[in-house]
Design an enzyme around this catalytic site. Structure first.
Site, PDB file in Angstrom:
ATOM      1  N   SER A  82       0.826  -1.212   0.000  1.00 57.85           N
ATOM      2  CA  SER A  82       0.000   0.000   0.000  1.00 57.85           C
ATOM      3  C   SER A  82       0.861   1.262   0.000  1.00 57.85           C
ATOM      4  O   SER A  82       1.834   1.378   0.755  1.00 57.85           O
ATOM      5  CB  SER A  82      -0.907   0.024   1.230  1.00 57.85           C
ATOM      6  OG  SER A  82      -1.531   1.293   1.307  1.00 57.85           O
ATOM      7  N   THR A 135      -9.072  -0.905   2.693  1.00 61.23           N
ATOM      8  CA  THR A 135      -8.988  -1.396   1.327  1.00 61.23           C
ATOM      9  C   THR A 135      -9.402  -2.864   1.274  1.00 61.23           C
ATOM     10  O   THR A 135      -9.865  -3.427   2.274  1.00 61.23           O
ATOM     11  CB  THR A 135      -7.580  -1.095   0.734  1.00 61.23           C
ATOM     12  OG1 THR A 135      -7.587  -1.464  -0.636  1.00 61.23           O
ATOM     13  CG2 THR A 135      -6.467  -1.833   1.453  1.00 61.23           C
ATOM     14  N   LYS A 188     -14.002  -3.357   2.810  1.00 57.28           N
ATOM     15  CA  LYS A 188     -14.828  -2.145   2.713  1.00 57.28           C
ATOM     16  C   LYS A 188     -16.262  -2.375   3.207  1.00 57.28           C
ATOM     17  O   LYS A 188     -16.885  -1.463   3.736  1.00 57.28           O
ATOM     18  CB  LYS A 188     -14.825  -1.603   1.285  1.00 57.28           C
ATOM     19  CG  LYS A 188     -13.466  -1.025   0.899  1.00 57.28           C
ATOM     20  CD  LYS A 188     -13.487  -0.369  -0.459  1.00 57.28           C
ATOM     21  CE  LYS A 188     -12.079   0.027  -0.870  1.00 57.28           C
ATOM     22  NZ  LYS A 188     -12.024   0.684  -2.163  1.00 57.28           N
ATOM     23  N   GLY A 236     -18.704  -4.373  -9.076  1.00 52.57           N
ATOM     24  CA  GLY A 236     -18.367  -4.631  -7.674  1.00 52.57           C
ATOM     25  C   GLY A 236     -18.390  -3.354  -6.856  1.00 52.57           C
ATOM     26  O   GLY A 236     -19.044  -2.365  -7.215  1.00 52.57           O
ATOM     27  N   TYR A 296      -3.340  -0.072 -11.651  1.00 49.93           N
ATOM     28  CA  TYR A 296      -2.157   0.626 -12.156  1.00 49.93           C
ATOM     29  C   TYR A 296      -0.935  -0.248 -11.891  1.00 49.93           C
ATOM     30  O   TYR A 296      -0.997  -1.173 -11.072  1.00 49.93           O
ATOM     31  CB  TYR A 296      -1.988   2.001 -11.486  1.00 49.93           C
ATOM     32  CG  TYR A 296      -2.055   1.927  -9.988  1.00 49.93           C
ATOM     33  CD1 TYR A 296      -3.238   2.157  -9.326  1.00 49.93           C
ATOM     34  CD2 TYR A 296      -0.927   1.588  -9.233  1.00 49.93           C
ATOM     35  CE1 TYR A 296      -3.326   2.046  -7.949  1.00 49.93           C
ATOM     36  CE2 TYR A 296      -0.992   1.492  -7.860  1.00 49.93           C
ATOM     37  CZ  TYR A 296      -2.194   1.718  -7.226  1.00 49.93           C
ATOM     38  OH  TYR A 296      -2.275   1.597  -5.859  1.00 49.93           O
TER      39      TYR A 296
HETATM   40  P1  NDP Z   1     -14.868  -6.264  -6.351  1.00 54.87           P
HETATM   41  O1  NDP Z   1     -14.236  -7.554  -6.011  1.00 54.87           O
HETATM   42  O2  NDP Z   1     -15.906  -5.686  -5.472  1.00 54.87           O
HETATM   43  O3  NDP Z   1     -15.517  -6.369  -7.827  1.00 54.87           O
HETATM   44  C1  NDP Z   1     -14.775  -6.836  -8.912  1.00 54.87           C
HETATM   45  C2  NDP Z   1     -15.631  -6.772 -10.179  1.00 54.87           C
HETATM   46  O4  NDP Z   1     -14.815  -7.153 -11.265  1.00 54.87           O
HETATM   47  C3  NDP Z   1     -16.828  -7.718 -10.171  1.00 54.87           C
HETATM   48  O5  NDP Z   1     -17.845  -7.107 -10.918  1.00 54.87           O
HETATM   49  C4  NDP Z   1     -16.275  -8.964 -10.872  1.00 54.87           C
HETATM   50  O6  NDP Z   1     -17.251  -9.682 -11.593  1.00 54.87           O
HETATM   51  C5  NDP Z   1     -15.330  -8.343 -11.867  1.00 54.87           C
HETATM   52  N1  NDP Z   1     -14.176  -9.212 -12.164  1.00 54.87           N
HETATM   53  C6  NDP Z   1     -13.294  -9.739 -11.284  1.00 54.87           C
HETATM   54  N2  NDP Z   1     -12.314 -10.399 -11.948  1.00 54.87           N
HETATM   55  C7  NDP Z   1     -12.612 -10.305 -13.263  1.00 54.87           C
HETATM   56  C8  NDP Z   1     -12.003 -10.819 -14.443  1.00 54.87           C
HETATM   57  N3  NDP Z   1     -10.866 -11.530 -14.385  1.00 54.87           N
HETATM   58  N4  NDP Z   1     -12.569 -10.531 -15.637  1.00 54.87           N
HETATM   59  C9  NDP Z   1     -13.704  -9.809 -15.698  1.00 54.87           C
HETATM   60  N5  NDP Z   1     -14.343  -9.310 -14.623  1.00 54.87           N
HETATM   61  C10 NDP Z   1     -13.794  -9.552 -13.413  1.00 54.87           C
HETATM   62  O7  NDP Z   1     -13.632  -5.257  -6.530  1.00 54.87           O
HETATM   63  P2  NDP Z   1     -13.691  -3.650  -6.467  1.00 54.87           P
HETATM   64  O8  NDP Z   1     -14.880  -3.226  -7.228  1.00 54.87           O
HETATM   65  O9  NDP Z   1     -13.542  -3.205  -5.068  1.00 54.87           O
HETATM   66  O10 NDP Z   1     -12.337  -3.225  -7.205  1.00 54.87           O
HETATM   67  C11 NDP Z   1     -12.178  -3.375  -8.602  1.00 54.87           C
HETATM   68  C12 NDP Z   1     -10.807  -2.878  -9.008  1.00 54.87           C
HETATM   69  O11 NDP Z   1     -10.706  -1.473  -8.823  1.00 54.87           O
HETATM   70  C13 NDP Z   1      -9.649  -3.498  -8.193  1.00 54.87           C
HETATM   71  O12 NDP Z   1      -8.584  -3.747  -9.070  1.00 54.87           O
HETATM   72  C14 NDP Z   1      -9.278  -2.392  -7.232  1.00 54.87           C
HETATM   73  O13 NDP Z   1      -7.933  -2.481  -6.817  1.00 54.87           O
HETATM   74  C15 NDP Z   1      -9.531  -1.157  -8.099  1.00 54.87           C
HETATM   75  N6  NDP Z   1      -9.745   0.035  -7.300  1.00 54.87           N
HETATM   76  C16 NDP Z   1      -8.867   1.078  -7.465  1.00 54.87           C
HETATM   77  C17 NDP Z   1      -9.010   2.233  -6.734  1.00 54.87           C
HETATM   78  C18 NDP Z   1      -8.031   3.341  -6.938  1.00 54.87           C
HETATM   79  O14 NDP Z   1      -7.994   4.256  -6.093  1.00 54.87           O
HETATM   80  N7  NDP Z   1      -7.263   3.328  -8.011  1.00 54.87           N
HETATM   81  C19 NDP Z   1     -10.097   2.406  -5.765  1.00 54.87           C
HETATM   82  C20 NDP Z   1     -11.016   1.269  -5.706  1.00 54.87           C
HETATM   83  C21 NDP Z   1     -10.807   0.127  -6.435  1.00 54.87           C
HETATM   84  P3  NDP Z   1     -18.265 -10.714 -10.895  1.00 54.87           P
HETATM   85  O15 NDP Z   1     -19.364  -9.865 -10.317  1.00 54.87           O
HETATM   86  O16 NDP Z   1     -18.711 -11.554 -12.023  1.00 54.87           O
HETATM   87  O17 NDP Z   1     -17.466 -11.442  -9.861  1.00 54.87           O
END
Ligand code: NDP
Length: 276
Positions: free
Chosen positions: A15, A62, A66, A129, A220
Site C-alpha cells: 500500500s 482497502t 470495505k 463490484g 495501475y
Molecule cells: P470487487 O471484487 O468488489 O468487484 C470486482 C468486479 O470485477 C466484479 O464485478 C467482478 O465480476 C469483476 N471481475 C473480477 N475479476 C474479473 C475478471 N478476471 N474478468 C472480468 N471481470 C472480473 O472489486 P472492487 O470493485 O472493489 O475493485 C475493482 C478494481 O478497482 C480493483 O482492481 C481495485 O484495486 C480497483 N480500485 C482502485 C481504486 C483506486 O484508487 N485506483 C479504488 C477502488 C478500487 P463478478 O461480479 O462476475 O465477480
C-alpha cells in the site's frame, strides 16, 4: 504525540497510502503517524478495535474490508450509504464512528485533472463490484448521456441499475453481460475490474473507441496495463488509477484534518517510484 492513522487491508504490504498521507502532512505542516495494518479475513473488527485503543484517529480501508467497515461504522455519510462500502473511518468520537467513501470523488477529481469531460458523454463501466458502486452516484451527478455497466455476472450489473435508477436523472442507465456490450462508440470506458492485475483483458467488441475516447483503468502498475494498451492500440487516451488513489486519499485527509492537501507533488513522486 502526533495523531495516529492507518490503512487496513489484506494484502497490505504494497500500500502506498502511508507515503501519500505523510507527503500531504508534510505539505500542509501537520504531524501524523500513518501505518499499514494487515488483518486476517474475519479479523477486521478485532484489528480496528485494537487500533482505536492505541489512540487511532482515522483509518483507510482497502480490499477486502470495505463492507466490514461499512458494518462497523455507527454513522455513514450519504455517499458511503449509497456505496454501501466504506474506505474511510473517522474515530474522532469513538462512540459515533463515521464511515465515508471517497473513491467516487477520487475518480471524478482525477478525470477533471486530466480534462476528461463527462456531461453528455457515453460511458461504459466494466465490472459491478464495490468500486463501481462507489463511483456510480458521482458519475451520474456529472449528467452523462448514458452509463452502460457490463459485468461477468450480469445480475450484479442489473442490480446496480435498479438501485441507482432513482438518481439517474436524464442519464440512460443500463446493464449487460460482459459478452453483450453494444458495438457503439463510447467516450469513456472505465475498467473497474481487477482483471489487469492478472494481465487479463475483459471481452470487448471492436469499434467501441474513437480518436477522442478515453480508457481509464482503476488498476495501475509499472507498465501500462493490458487494458490501457488495448485502448492505446485503438487510438484512445489511456489513464490509470494512480491519480484516483491520490485523490481519494486527499478527500480522506480533508475529512480528518479539515484541510485540502495539494496533490501535484505526490502524483509526480508516485509515478516516479512506480516506474523505477
Ligand atoms: P470487487 O471484487 O468488489 O468487484 C470486482 C468486479 O470485477 C466484479 O464485478 C467482478 O465480476 C469483476 N471481475 C473480477 N475479476 C474479473 C475478471 N478476471 N474478468 C472480468 N471481470 C472480473 O472489486 P472492487 O470493485 O472493489 O475493485 C475493482 C478494481 O478497482 C480493483 O482492481 C481495485 O484495486 C480497483 N480500485 C482502485 C481504486 C483506486 O484508487 N485506483 C479504488 C477502488 C478500487 P463478478 O461480479 O462476475 O465477480
Amino acid at each position: 504525540m502526533s495523531a495516529l492513522f492507518a490503512v487496513i487491508g489484506n494484502p497490505i504490504e504494497h500500500s502506498r497510502s502511508p507515503l501519500i498521507h505523510h507527503t500531504f502532512a508534510e505539505d500542509v505542516g501537520i504531524a501524523l503517524t500513518y501505518e499499514r495494518i494487515w488483518a486476517p479475513v474475519g479479523g477486521f473488527t478485532k484489528a480496528v478495535q485494537a487500533f482505536i485503543e492505541r489512540g487511532g484517529r482515522g483509518m483507510n480501508v482497502t480490499v477486502p474490508f470495505k463492507v466490514d467497515a461499512f458494518e462497523f461504522a455507527h454513522q455513514h455519510t450519504a455517499r458511503a450509504q449509497r456505496a454501501m462500502a466504506v474506505n474511510t473511518l473517522d474515530f474522532a468520537n469513538p462512540e459515533k464512528i463515521v464511515g465515508d467513501n471517497t473513491d467516487g470523488v477520487g475518480l471524478i477529481r482525477d478525470l477533471v485533472f486530466h480534462d476528461v469531460s463527462l456531461t453528455g458523454r457515453q460511458i461504459l463501466i466494466l465490472g459491478a463490484g464495490g468500486a463501481t458502486r462507489g463511483v456510480l452516484a458521482p458519475l451520474l451527478a456529472q449528467k452523462p448521456a448514458e452509463i452502460l455497466i457490463a459485468n461477468r455476472s450480469p445480475e450484479r450489473a442489473y442490480g446496480l441499475v435498479e438501485e441507482f435508477s432513482a438518481i439517474r436523472g436524464e442519464t440512460t442507465l443500463r446493464g449487460c453481460p460482459s459478452t453483450g456490450i453494444d458495438a457503439q462508440p463510447f467516450d469513456l470506458i472505465i475498467n473497474a475490474t481487477p482483471a489487469s492485475l492478472s494481465n487479463n483483458l475483459p471481452p470487448l467488441p471492436a469499434n467501441i473507441l474513437g480518436k477522442q475516447s478515453v480508457v481509464y483503468d482503476m488498476a495501475y502498475g509499472a507498465e501500462p496495463t493490458v487494458f490501457a494498451r488495448w485502448g492505446e492500440q485503438h487510438g484512445a487516451q489511456a489513464l490509470d488509477g494512480l491519480g484516483m488513489l491520490v485523490e481519494q486519499a486527499a478527500e480522506s485527509f480533508k475529512r480528518w484534518h479539515a484541510v485540502e492537501p495539494p496533490t501535484a507533488r505526490i502524483r509526480a513522486l508516485l509515478r516516479e517510484q512506480i516506474e523505477q
